[in-house]
Write a protein that holds these residues in place. Structure first.
Motif, PDB file in Angstrom:
ATOM      1  N   PRO A 284       0.811  -1.221   0.000  1.00  0.00           N
ATOM      2  CA  PRO A 284       0.000   0.000   0.000  1.00  0.00           C
ATOM      3  C   PRO A 284       0.847   1.275   0.000  1.00  0.00           C
ATOM      4  O   PRO A 284       0.464   2.273  -0.608  1.00  0.00           O
ATOM      5  N   VAL A 285       2.020   1.238   0.664  1.00  0.00           N
ATOM      6  CA  VAL A 285       2.837   2.460   0.762  1.00  0.00           C
ATOM      7  C   VAL A 285       3.435   2.822  -0.598  1.00  0.00           C
ATOM      8  O   VAL A 285       3.230   3.927  -1.103  1.00  0.00           O
TER       9      VAL A 285
ATOM     10  N   GLY B 178       1.194   3.783  -3.447  1.00  0.00           N
ATOM     11  CA  GLY B 178       0.472   5.040  -3.276  1.00  0.00           C
ATOM     12  C   GLY B 178      -0.994   4.891  -2.930  1.00  0.00           C
ATOM     13  O   GLY B 178      -1.819   5.708  -3.324  1.00  0.00           O
ATOM     14  N   MET B 179      -1.336   3.846  -2.181  1.00  0.00           N
ATOM     15  CA  MET B 179      -2.757   3.664  -1.865  1.00  0.00           C
ATOM     16  C   MET B 179      -3.228   4.681  -0.832  1.00  0.00           C
ATOM     17  O   MET B 179      -2.448   5.148  -0.011  1.00  0.00           O
ATOM     18  N   PRO B 180      -4.513   4.996  -0.862  1.00  0.00           N
ATOM     19  CA  PRO B 180      -5.064   5.916   0.129  1.00  0.00           C
ATOM     20  C   PRO B 180      -4.756   5.406   1.540  1.00  0.00           C
ATOM     21  O   PRO B 180      -4.880   4.207   1.805  1.00  0.00           O
ATOM     22  N   GLY B 181      -4.364   6.305   2.417  1.00  0.00           N
ATOM     23  CA  GLY B 181      -4.176   5.958   3.818  1.00  0.00           C
ATOM     24  C   GLY B 181      -2.810   5.419   4.195  1.00  0.00           C
ATOM     25  O   GLY B 181      -2.459   5.405   5.376  1.00  0.00           O
ATOM     26  N   ALA B 182      -2.029   4.958   3.214  1.00  0.00           N
ATOM     27  CA  ALA B 182      -0.725   4.378   3.560  1.00  0.00           C
ATOM     28  C   ALA B 182       0.262   5.483   3.915  1.00  0.00           C
ATOM     29  O   ALA B 182       0.178   6.592   3.399  1.00  0.00           O
TER      30      ALA B 182
END
Lengths: 495, 96, 514
Positions: free
Chosen positions: A42-43, A46-50
């Motif tokens: 996720p980081v 570029g996922m939301p919240g990461a």
């Protein structure tokens, strides 16, 4: 260079991937060559919240490199977002460093063993840490309208090293890159493999032309061009030569000076051997940098920096000097050895220490060891003969018990069959010839060759060569120089 | 500072938004009002004040350099609007 | 008494003692949702089967003797911006309408580990930008006290669902007042923890240096119960504070001896609704009656709070929302329409220069995707933030705002020398009618005046019911405490709730049920 009507001015921006196991802000692997999109999370996708967390080892490596480049390490540094839209940058920004980089104001000393330029220091403006982007691939042949995006590389730690525009020939630029790469590999902070993209070079180039209207005044500077896509140091050299010629021609036609036109970006075309203009990104200069609120600053005391400095180890420049001073070898030779990397130098040092003759060791390492390593594409760690055995062999050469060519045969046997010096000599039928035996042999040759003896007596010492040949026929193990020595001695005694 | 429609248009490209003429008109006036309101910060003397990016001023937060498993590719790509078997697909990046 | 009127603390103990099953409790809340959701519209998504499944699993595990954790089978509603593995997480935006994160936010993982039943995803202003829930792309949540009025925002669904007894506990997020303001307008208790107290990992970011996740519930005790689950250090969030989490639930009932209350005079000045001012002044008397010492304090830079906030928050938002570009997840514009549009523009171009100025297909994909995927308020803030960070304006806006931010922090430091907690109103007025601030974004922003300071300074703040307006609408009391003093806030709030019953009042449709 003095014959050219201009001075070429080069500054280099080098991006080096640091040799960490995991990425700069997440714990995905940095291993090269994995199938697309198998090293993301996720980081780094570029996922939301990461959220990012800084890799301590990446920071330590960057500090090591910066210190080795004689940079100042400020106590406080922070992370900024550099914002632009590109599909290999999934967050829409790159985490980088803007106004407070982790290091600045350094230099790298370069010299040329072939003396094409004077030894000099090239200034380093700054070196900072940032994350790499992913890769976008476009297959024009396939005829599709889409590009494919692989985010495996996204987030790999990069050290960006920006030099002053202080290199005045493509040769200097190449020497800078060679020395930089060597330094970073000695530090073990990067493998600097250009094929795999772990070292990438962009060059800023322009010309300084004497002002015909003010001979004593400052030179005229032409517009700076950024050259990209150079995939080897040789390509850098050639691209810079090309670019200098091209800019000179443009100048003669256009008389455009620095500031007259926007900075241009050109790509090196390896096959055509030319640079080509690249379309500049619109509003690309407005990166809207601001401090990344997801990360906290790094504060490193002078004491901590000093500790890292103490652990840098011996760097190439110091090592060359030590080899020259300790083992009496020439700068050219120390350069060849040191450029091969620390492991080979260690091998050399052990060999030189054990055989007691640094020059002899240097000759053998350069001529025999390096040739084999290159032929077989192996590293010194895989070289079959350890320094102690090698030293034993060189002792026999030093003592005159083996000549150089016989020595090579022995060495080859040691490598191929994994034998000791003694076993290899035995296998080759090389028995050391006892001196009394040798005297007897030479006496018989003197007796049998009166004409040659007469020549020798007449002062034609070269004539002894024929006797050496005959001696080797009778006993291949004789040391030719000893035979020569004895034959000359005995000829003069014979009356 | 006042804001013109052409400023708004320029910012919209920077922000990768595509605005209709009506939106540009509305935003020029709304953003203008907000910016005018924000301009009151100019009253404050901040000559001697250091900027504060974080209210809680932590430093030196690290992770160890240890590889952890990545996500399975299909999970990473599962939300992609357009993909093939192993990659995201986007309109050609050539010359951009 | 109806289960739904019991506090979370009471329900946890019934569950623990085996007098109530999680399945029965969850069913009761699901039924309440079913009955009133048509009016209130607090939830974007309720998966009845999945919720009951979780409840039954927890009941089975309890029956098998396992420790169920501090929430042990209690339903919890979560704002639809907390990434939950495999569960659509929309942020009330078309952009993420079908986005299913492949991972859990840290607070979601903590809730699951604590035995929570995740009962539903609450509505909000799109990407948490707004104070009314009217910026949701999907629906407008109504205030349970008056469905003609806003519930507040951005955590409007989170507050409304507690007020409507659709969930005993609710998780929201607060960037400029987004927990406290809807809590005030809906008559519930909501706490914004210290920045860094609760992990932001997996919270879809609005403004990273201001966002903080926090609990909403009927009472301070219930808020304490949930905060204890949410709070704690997280190595995945670099801005997370590594400090032990107090046992809030153990201490919340202990009154504070010699409490020094600072009445923020700057917040009693201009444009305050008289009912709100009266309720706040009455709250001061309540504290005095409880033995507290009330003194007037000033936060001189608080009047610049809105200006500072509306530079910093949109700037960060413009960057945080750059990732929604249609490339990797979420909404993407129709590509064939896009290509046709560009072809038409190329055909219409009068010259080569004009043609060269046209967007490339990729740039047009970004621009159309973002323009179609974001609502008006989100676009407005992206524009504002992009402008504030752009070359030539950075120093005048963003850097200036960061400096004023320091002055605001220093104001609070000085005030906390004189007071243990600061007291004031949460909002300038009770809940506004729906549509009141349509086409007046600045007017809407100005209502955040009392709450943004806590976010800018990173301190803790709580909103608790302290009265009602003439129309019978709830009024919120705002208490603020220094960093990591959530325990002090909760104890102070509980003291107030022992002396008043505003927190027990419910909208008629809830109160009349049994």
């Amino acid at each position: 260079m003095s014959e050219l009507p201009y001075k070429i001015v080069i500054g280099l921006e080098v991006h080096v991937q640091l040799a960490t196991q995991s990425k700069l802000f997440c714990r995905c692997s940095t291993q090269f060559g994995a199938p697309p999109n198998t090293q993301t999370c996720p980081v780094c996708s570029g996922m939301p919240g990461a959220l990012p967390v800084l890799n301590r080892e990446a920071y330590r490596m960057a500090v090591r490199a910066a210190l080795a480049l004689n940079c100042e390490i400020p106590e406080f540094t922070k992370w900024d977002r550099k914002q632009y839209y590109y599909p290999d940058l999934p967050k829409g920004y790159q985490i980088s460093q803007f106004d407070l980089p982790m290091s600045q104001h350094g230099h790298l000393a370069i010299s040329d063993p072939k003396n094409r330029f004077e030894p000099k220091r090239v200034g380093i403006i700054r070196a900072h840490l940032e994350e790499d982007a992913g890769k976008s691939m476009h297959d024009e042949q396939a005829g599709t309208a889409d590009s494919r995006i692989d985010l495996n590389r996204c987030g790999t730690p990069l050290l960006e090293i920006v030099s002053e525009p202080e290199m005045y020939s493509p040769e200097e630029a190449k020497a800078y890159l060679t020395e930089l790469k060597l330094l970073l590999t000695y530090l073990e902070v990067s493998d600097c493999n250009m094929q795999e993209g772990s070292l990438r070079v962009d060059a800023n180039v322009n010309l300084h032309i004497p002002d015909p209207e003010a001979a004593d005044g400052p030179p005229i500077a032409t517009p700076i061009v950024e050259v990209k896509n150079m995939n080897s140091f040789r390509a850098v050299e050639r691209a810079l030569h090309y670019e200098a010629d091209r800019q000179w021609e443009v100048w003669q036609e256009s008389h455009q000076r620095l500031g007259d036109v926007p900075k241009q970006t050109r790509g090196w075309d390896e096959n055509a051997e030319i640079t080509r203009g690249q379309r500049s990104k619109e509003e690309s200069s407005d990166y809207r940098y601001f401090p990344d609120p997801d990360l906290v600053p790094v504060v490193m005391s002078a004491k901590e920096t000093a500790e890292i400095r103490n652990q840098l180890g011996e760097l190439p420049a110091a090592l060359r000097k030590r080899l020259e001073e300790t083992y009496g070898i020439k700068p050219y030779d120390s350069d060849v050895l040191v450029n091969q990397g620390r492991a080979l130098v260690d091998y050399y040092i052990e060999l030189a220490e054990q055989c007691g003759d640094g020059k002899l060791a240097s000759n053998w390492v350069q001529q025999d060891v390096l040739r084999l390593l290159n032929e077989r594409e192996i590293s010194i760690d895989d070289y079959a003969v350890r320094p102690s055995a090698f030293a034993e062999l060189l002792a026999k050469v030093q003592d005159g018990k083996l000549d150089t060519s016989r020595g090579r045969e022995v060495l080859a046997e040691m490598i191929e069959a994994g034998l000791s010096v003694a076993d290899a000599m035995e296998k080759l039928g090389i028995a050391e010839v006892d001196d009394s035996e040798l005297v007897e042999l030479c006496q018989s040759l003197i007796a049998a060759n009166p004409k040659i003896v007469a020549d020798i007596q007449a002062g034609n010492l070269k004539a002894a060569g024929a006797l050496i040949g005959q001696a080797k026929k009778q006993n291949p193990n004789v040391n030719p120089s000893r035979v020569r020595e004895l034959c000359i001695e005995l000829s003069s005694e014979a009356s | 500072m006042s804001l013109s429609a052409s400023d708004v248009e320029k910012v919209s490209l920077l922000a990768r938004l595509l605005l209709t003429p009506q939106e540009i008109e509305a935003l020029t006036s709304q953003l203008g009002q907000i910016v005018e309101y924000v301009d009151q910060l100019g009253e404050i003397d901040t000559e001697q004040v250091e900027p504060l990016a974080h209210a809680v001023e932590l430093v030196n937060v690290w992770a160890d350099d240890e590889v952890r498993p990545s996500l399975p590719r299909d999970e990473v790509l599962s939300g992609a609007p357009h993909r093939d078997e192993d990659s995201y697909l986007v309109p050609a990046v050539l010359g951009d | 008494m109806s289960l739904l009127k019991k506090s979370a603390v009471e329900l946890v103990s019934l569950l623990r003692d085996g007098e109530l099953t999680s399945a029965d409790l969850t069913r009761a809340y699901l039924n309440q949702i079913e009955e009133h959701e048509g009016t209130i519209q607090a939830f974007l998504h309720v998966d009845r089967e999945a919720a009951l499944q979780q409840a039954e699993d927890l009941d089975r595990r309890r029956a098998a003797g396992e420790n169920m954790g501090p929430l042990g089978g209690l339903p919890v509603a979560v704002k639809d911006l907390l990434c939950t593995r495999g569960v659509t997480t929309t942020c009330a935006s078309r952009m993420l309408e079908n986005f299913r994160p492949p991972y859990d936010a840290t607070v979601i993982a903590r809730l699951k580990a604590a035995g929570a039943v995740l009962i539903g995803r609450t509505n909000m202003d799109e990407f948490a930008m707004g104070g009314s829930c009217e910026n949701s792309a999907f629906q407008t949540t109504k205030n349970p006290w008056d469905p003609e009025r806003i519930p507040g925002g951005s955590s409007g669904g989170a507050a409304a669902c507690v007020a409507a007894a659709m969930a005993p506990l609710s998780v929201g997020s607060d960037t400029g007042g987004s927990i406290r303001q809807p809590a005030a307008l809906c008559g519930v208790t909501g706490l914004k923890p210290t920045y860094g107290r609760v992990s932001r990992y997996g919270l879809v970011a609005f403004a990273s240096s201001l966002d903080q996740i926090g609990p909403l519930a009927a009472t301070a005790e219930d808020v304490a119960l949930l905060l204890e689950v949410l709070a704690g250090h997280d190595p995945l969030d670099s801005t997370s504070i590594d400090a032990p989490v107090p046992r809030y639930i153990e201490t919340v009932r202990q009154p504070l001896e010699g409490l020094r209350v600072g009445l923020v005079t700057d917040h009693l000045a201009e444009q305050l609704d008289p009912d709100v001012e009266a309720a706040v002044r009455e709250a001061v008397r309540v504290y005095e009656s409880l033995g507290a010492n009330v003194e007037e304090v000033s936060l001189p830079h608080s009047r610049y709070g809105i200006a500072t906030y509306y530079v910093i928050a949109p700037s960060e938002a413009s960057s945080n929302l750059a990732r929604y570009d249609g490339a990797h997840y979420g909404y993407r514009t129709d590509e064939s329409a896009l290509q046709a549009e560009l072809a038409a523009e190329r055909a219409a171009a009068q010259s080569e220069q004009e043609e060269a100025r046209l967007d490339t297909p990729l740039v047009r994909m970004y621009r159309k995707t973002r323009s179609e995927g974001f609502g008006a308020e989100v676009k407005r803030r992206i524009m504002l933030g992009t402008y504030a960070l752009s070359s030539g304006y950075y120093d005048a806006y963003y850097l200036k705002a960061l400096k004023v931010r320091r002055l605001i922090v220093e104001d609070y430091r000085a005030a906390f020398q004189k007071a243990d907690v600061l007291l004031g109103p949460v909002t300038p007025s009770p809940a506004m009618p729906l549509g009141h601030f349509k086409d007046d974004p600045l007017g809407m922003y100005l209502t955040d005046l009392f709450t943004v300071g806590a976010n800018l300074a990173g301190i803790a703040g709580i909103s608790l019911p302290c009265g009602q307006s003439r129309e019978g609408l709830p009024i919120g009391l705002h208490l603020q405490a220094p960093p990591l003093e959530e325990e002090r806030l909760l104890r102070a709030a509980h003291m107030f709730q022992t002396a008043t019953d505003w927190h027990r009042r419910r909208p008629d449709f809830v109160a009349s049920e049994d």
